[in-house]
Design a protein around this motif. Structure first.
Motif, PDB file in Angstrom:
ATOM      1  N   THR A 464       0.702  -1.244  -0.174  1.00  0.00           N
ATOM      2  CA  THR A 464      -0.077   0.102  -0.088  1.00  0.00           C
ATOM      3  C   THR A 464       0.852   1.396   0.062  1.00  0.00           C
ATOM      4  OG1 THR A 464      -1.675  -1.199   1.388  1.00  0.00           O
ATOM      5  CG2 THR A 464      -1.843   1.121   1.216  1.00  0.00           C
ATOM      6  N   THR A 465       0.527   2.333  -0.868  1.00  0.00           N
ATOM      7  CA  THR A 465       0.957   3.441  -0.742  1.00  0.00           C
ATOM      8  C   THR A 465       0.210   4.764  -0.867  1.00  0.00           C
ATOM      9  OG1 THR A 465       3.112   4.865  -1.791  1.00  0.00           O
ATOM     10  CG2 THR A 465       1.629   3.537  -3.293  1.00  0.00           C
ATOM     11  N   THR A 466       0.493   5.765  -0.332  1.00  0.00           N
ATOM     12  CA  THR A 466      -0.454   7.008  -0.781  1.00  0.00           C
ATOM     13  C   THR A 466       0.106   8.001  -1.844  1.00  0.00           C
ATOM     14  OG1 THR A 466      -0.999   7.068   1.686  1.00  0.00           O
ATOM     15  CG2 THR A 466      -1.234   9.004   0.614  1.00  0.00           C
ATOM     16  N   LEU A 467      -0.662   8.091  -2.613  1.00  0.00           N
ATOM     17  CA  LEU A 467      -0.171   8.970  -3.825  1.00  0.00           C
ATOM     18  C   LEU A 467      -1.132  10.348  -3.912  1.00  0.00           C
ATOM     19  CD1 LEU A 467       0.706   9.210  -6.689  1.00  0.00           C
ATOM     20  CD2 LEU A 467      -1.258   8.392  -7.665  1.00  0.00           C
ATOM     21  N   ASP A 468      -0.342  11.376  -4.091  1.00  0.00           N
ATOM     22  CA  ASP A 468      -0.683  12.907  -4.145  1.00  0.00           C
ATOM     23  C   ASP A 468      -0.371  13.279  -5.721  1.00  0.00           C
ATOM     24  OD1 ASP A 468      -1.542  15.431  -3.729  1.00  0.00           O
ATOM     25  OD2 ASP A 468      -0.301  15.968  -2.074  1.00  0.00           O
ATOM     26  N   TYR A 469      -1.457  13.514  -6.345  1.00  0.00           N
ATOM     27  CA  TYR A 469      -1.068  13.548  -7.821  1.00  0.00           C
ATOM     28  C   TYR A 469      -2.389  14.191  -8.268  1.00  0.00           C
ATOM     29  CZ  TYR A 469       0.378  12.525 -12.539  1.00  0.00           C
ATOM     30  OH  TYR A 469       0.823  12.510 -13.782  1.00  0.00           O
ATOM     31  N   LYS A 470      -2.182  14.964  -9.302  1.00  0.00           N
ATOM     32  CA  LYS A 470      -3.337  15.373 -10.263  1.00  0.00           C
ATOM     33  C   LYS A 470      -2.893  15.705 -11.624  1.00  0.00           C
ATOM     34  CE  LYS A 470      -6.486  18.011  -6.974  1.00  0.00           C
ATOM     35  NZ  LYS A 470      -5.702  17.655  -5.766  1.00  0.00           N
ATOM     36  N   PRO A 471      -2.774  14.517 -12.390  1.00  0.00           N
ATOM     37  CA  PRO A 471      -2.331  14.487 -13.798  1.00  0.00           C
ATOM     38  C   PRO A 471      -2.939  15.503 -14.729  1.00  0.00           C
ATOM     39  CG  PRO A 471      -3.847  12.638 -13.270  1.00  0.00           C
ATOM     40  CD  PRO A 471      -3.488  13.282 -12.173  1.00  0.00           C
ATOM     41  N   ALA A 472      -2.149  16.043 -15.464  1.00  0.00           N
ATOM     42  CA  ALA A 472      -2.607  17.218 -16.253  1.00  0.00           C
ATOM     43  C   ALA A 472      -3.268  16.779 -17.409  1.00  0.00           C
ATOM     44  CB  ALA A 472      -1.277  18.201 -16.629  1.00  0.00           C
ATOM     45  N   SER A 473      -2.908  15.562 -18.135  1.00  0.00           N
ATOM     46  CA  SER A 473      -3.345  15.325 -19.365  1.00  0.00           C
ATOM     47  C   SER A 473      -3.429  13.533 -19.288  1.00  0.00           C
ATOM     48  CB  SER A 473      -2.751  15.647 -20.664  1.00  0.00           C
ATOM     49  OG  SER A 473      -1.466  14.832 -20.373  1.00  0.00           O
ATOM     50  N   GLU A 474      -4.157  13.141 -20.442  1.00  0.00           N
ATOM     51  CA  GLU A 474      -3.973  11.734 -20.470  1.00  0.00           C
ATOM     52  C   GLU A 474      -2.381  11.151 -20.690  1.00  0.00           C
ATOM     53  OE1 GLU A 474      -4.913  11.037 -25.309  1.00  0.00           O
ATOM     54  OE2 GLU A 474      -6.620  10.883 -23.793  1.00  0.00           O
ATOM     55  N   LYS A 475      -1.444  11.919 -21.192  1.00  0.00           N
ATOM     56  CA  LYS A 475      -0.142  11.507 -21.182  1.00  0.00           C
ATOM     57  C   LYS A 475       0.368  11.305 -19.736  1.00  0.00           C
ATOM     58  CE  LYS A 475       0.474  10.910 -25.914  1.00  0.00           C
ATOM     59  NZ  LYS A 475       0.937   9.781 -26.147  1.00  0.00           N
ATOM     60  N   ASP A 476      -0.188  11.884 -18.866  1.00  0.00           N
ATOM     61  CA  ASP A 476       0.292  11.849 -17.247  1.00  0.00           C
ATOM     62  C   ASP A 476      -0.331  10.986 -16.788  1.00  0.00           C
ATOM     63  OD1 ASP A 476       1.926  14.048 -17.835  1.00  0.00           O
ATOM     64  OD2 ASP A 476       0.112  15.388 -17.639  1.00  0.00           O
ATOM     65  N   LEU A 477       0.650   9.689 -16.130  1.00  0.00           N
ATOM     66  CA  LEU A 477       0.079   8.671 -15.092  1.00  0.00           C
ATOM     67  C   LEU A 477       1.134   8.381 -13.776  1.00  0.00           C
ATOM     68  CD1 LEU A 477      -1.409   5.411 -16.107  1.00  0.00           C
ATOM     69  CD2 LEU A 477       0.765   5.193 -14.695  1.00  0.00           C
ATOM     70  N   ALA A 478       0.630   7.971 -12.817  1.00  0.00           N
ATOM     71  CA  ALA A 478       1.501   7.790 -11.752  1.00  0.00           C
ATOM     72  C   ALA A 478       0.456   6.647 -10.849  1.00  0.00           C
ATOM     73  CB  ALA A 478       1.828   9.033 -10.980  1.00  0.00           C
ATOM     74  N   GLY A 479       1.233   5.658 -10.415  1.00  0.00           N
ATOM     75  CA  GLY A 479       0.813   4.656  -9.632  1.00  0.00           C
ATOM     76  C   GLY A 479       1.676   3.995  -9.166  1.00  0.00           C
TER      77      GLY A 479
END
Length: 587
Positions: A464-479
């Motif tokens: 488990t991890t916590t992710l703080d992120y707001k992708p700007a477009s469909e080209k951006d992904l984090a996880g």
């Protein structure tokens, strides 16, 4: 180590390899400058990971609790294959293969063969290891570590299928303080090791192909020895000699004689090798000679270690045992480290090949692994006088354990590794946690990825991890990603479609990707991402409130995370992943 079917670029020249390393460094430099000058938006938008929790819960450890004087086997869980070990005084040092993982070749230290601490990596600079364009199961194979008392120096020798390196050696006076730049050695073949005789002479022994036109069957290999010039750090031209042809009995067409080590005892020289190939036929065999140059005669009781002839349905199965190295223990008895696997309930190998240890009986002419030919037990008796401190006081954990990291330490834990390039190229610390500046590279490309990895170390685990992120477009992904290779992996990440945010679960098999599920979510606050595995069944979930988890995609098979399906030599890696070249699009 037996080679599976991979297509490797031919070895380049040393000059070309150095040029490639310079290009990699230049690219990283350009990337940093571009990020700092042009991407305030990207820096502000970079994902931040925190509250990382890995928890193992294999039933075998619950069913076999430790009693006083016991410790668990394997000693290094997860993908730490092809172990080699050496001793200087009361200090033991162990290394393992890493392939295209960066930094390469972890170095572990122990005083007692039970409690181990990772003290670094032997290849921690791009100038030593250039794997920027390398398939995950290429890179560095089967390292050997040896201490030479004649000049008080440690040597780590290894085959590098990357960067034009070939067989290389690095040196150190103190493995905890780093290693030299590599010396490129002038011979082919794989799995080299070194031997230092008490008369001051040095040798290199390795696996090679038979002489041209002499190959008799698929998998026919030989063991070759060279004299080694310590002053020039180079094998001596013309001294090479084949000392084993094929294996113990050439008439039986043995395959993949490899991973050789020479030892001296009572004035005689012993050559120990793996035979049968990494897999279900793996074994360890031994030979003897009156000279390090041979001829070597096989022991009558070979193999001295193997699990290949046992009931395939035995409980708590350990298999593929072989690729071993011997050392004299603190109780003045011999021990052997070797690789083995713990398959899941479908007999698939997701964890990878791990480092095991067994006592070795060398009271007779030849060594033999104690209980190495019967089903291996999950526990062992410790050497006399040793106290089990695994998982405490900074020692590596084993059995069932929890590894938590909030990424606030000044020094990143050595268990976190990169792929094909330095971690420092994309990570930075912040008040909120670990920030990953995404590369314009996705996980399926043969390039350095902006992914921080931890090995899967149990068949039953949660992460488990916590992710703080707001992708700007469909080209951006984090996880998070679970990766067996660039062609076999899962991605569970946050991306964007129009004005909305989505979690996507993507499965990649044989390089072809498919979206298993996608889920529109609210990201006003940081979210938690979780993966759980119970053998072959993996589940991906998320939480927006820190306690209630929502599954995405149901239960999915871990088949593509196994060596059986994906091939290769690594185990599953759990990654904190970010990219600005995302192609996993919500449905």
């Amino acid at each position: 180590m037996k080679r599976m079917k991979f297509e490797f670029a031919p070895f380049r020249s040393r000059r070309a390899g150095l040029l490639c390393a310079m290009v990699v460094l230049l690219c990283f430099s350009i990337g940093f400058n571009a990020n700092s000058q042009n991407s305030k938006k990207q820096a502000q938008n970079a994902p931040v990971f925190s509250n990382s929790v890995y928890e193992g819960n294999d039933p075998v450890y619950n069913n076999y609790p430790l009693k006083e004087g016991e410790f668990y086997n394997p000693i290094l869980q997860g993908a730490y294959p092809d172990p080699a070990i050496t001793r200087k005084g009361d200090d033991y040092y162990l290394v393992a293969s890493t392939f295209a993982i960066f930094p390469g070749v972890p170095v572990f230290h122990s005083k007692d063969l039970v409690n181990w601490t990772q003290i670094g990596h032997a290849l921690d600079r791009v100038s030593q290891l250039d794997v920027h364009d390398t398939p995950i199961s290429a890179g560095v194979y089967a390292p050997d570590i040896e201490y030479n008392p004649n000049n008080d120096t440690f040597y780590m020798i290894v085959t590098a299928f990357a960067g034009g390196a070939g067989n290389i050696v690095v040196k150190s006076k103190d493995p905890a303080k780093g290693w030299s730049e590599p010396y490129k050695l002038k011979f082919g073949g794989i799995d080299p090791s070194m031997f230092f005789d008490d008369n001051g002479k040095a040798y290199v022994v390795h696996n090679d192909a038979p002489d041209k036109g002499q190959e008799l069957y698929e998998g026919h290999r030989v063991i070759k020895v060279w004299e080694y010039d310590l002053a020039k750090d180079q094998v001596i031209a013309g001294t090479d000699k084949i000392i084993v042809n094929g294996g113990v009995d050439l008439a039986k067409k043995p395959i993949w004689i490899e991973a050789p080590h020479i030892y001296k005892k009572n004035g005689r020289y012993y050559l120990m090798c793996a035979e049968g190939g990494t897999g279900g036929n793996h074994s360890e065999v031994v030979f003897v000679s009156d000279s390090p140059m041979g001829p070597f005669i096989p022991a009558p009781n070979n193999p001295i270690l193997s699990q290949r002839s046992l009931n395939p349905n035995r409980p708590n199965k350990v298999d593929w045992a072989g690729h071993a190295d011997l050392v004299l223990g603190p109780d003045n008895k011999y021990y052997g480290v070797f690789l083995g696997i713990r398959p899941n309930e479908k007999n698939r190998v997701n964890i990878g090949r791990e480092t095991f240890i067994l006592p070795v009986d060398w009271s007779g002419e030849f060594p033999i692994f104690v209980n190495g030919l019967v089903p291996m037990e999950p526990k062992l008796q410790m050497p006399k006088g040793v106290v089990n401190k695994t998982g405490k006081e900074g020692f590596f954990p084993n059995g069932n354990f929890t590894f938590k990291d909030d990424f606030t330490s000044k020094k990143l834990d050595y268990r976190w590794v990169g792929l094909r390039g330095p971690r420092e190229a994309f990570i930075s610390s912040s008040k909120k946690g670990l920030q990953i500046t995404p590369f314009a590279t996705n996980i399926k490309e043969l390039k350095p990825t902006s992914t921080l990895f931890h090995r899967q170390q149990h068949n039953t685990f949660s992460y488990t991890t916590t992710l703080d992120y707001k992708p700007a477009s469909e080209k951006d992904l984090a996880g998070i990603t679970l990766l067996q290779s660039e062609k076999f992996n899962y991605v569970f990440g946050l991306t964007r479609k129009g004005k909305d945010y989505y979690l996507v679960l993507e499965r990649t098999e044989k390089g072809a990707s498919k979206i298993i599920a996608s889920q529109k979510i609210d990201v006003k606050k940081p979210i938690q991402l979780q993966v759980k595995a119970a053998g072959d069944a993996y589940q991906f979930s998320y939480s927006t409130n820190g306690k209630d988890f929502v599954n995405v995609g149901g239960s999915v098979s871990g088949d593509i995370l196994s060596t059986n399906v994906a091939g290769g030599f690594t185990g599953t890696l759990i990654g904190l992943y970010a990219t600005s070249a995302n192609d996993a699009l919500p449905q």
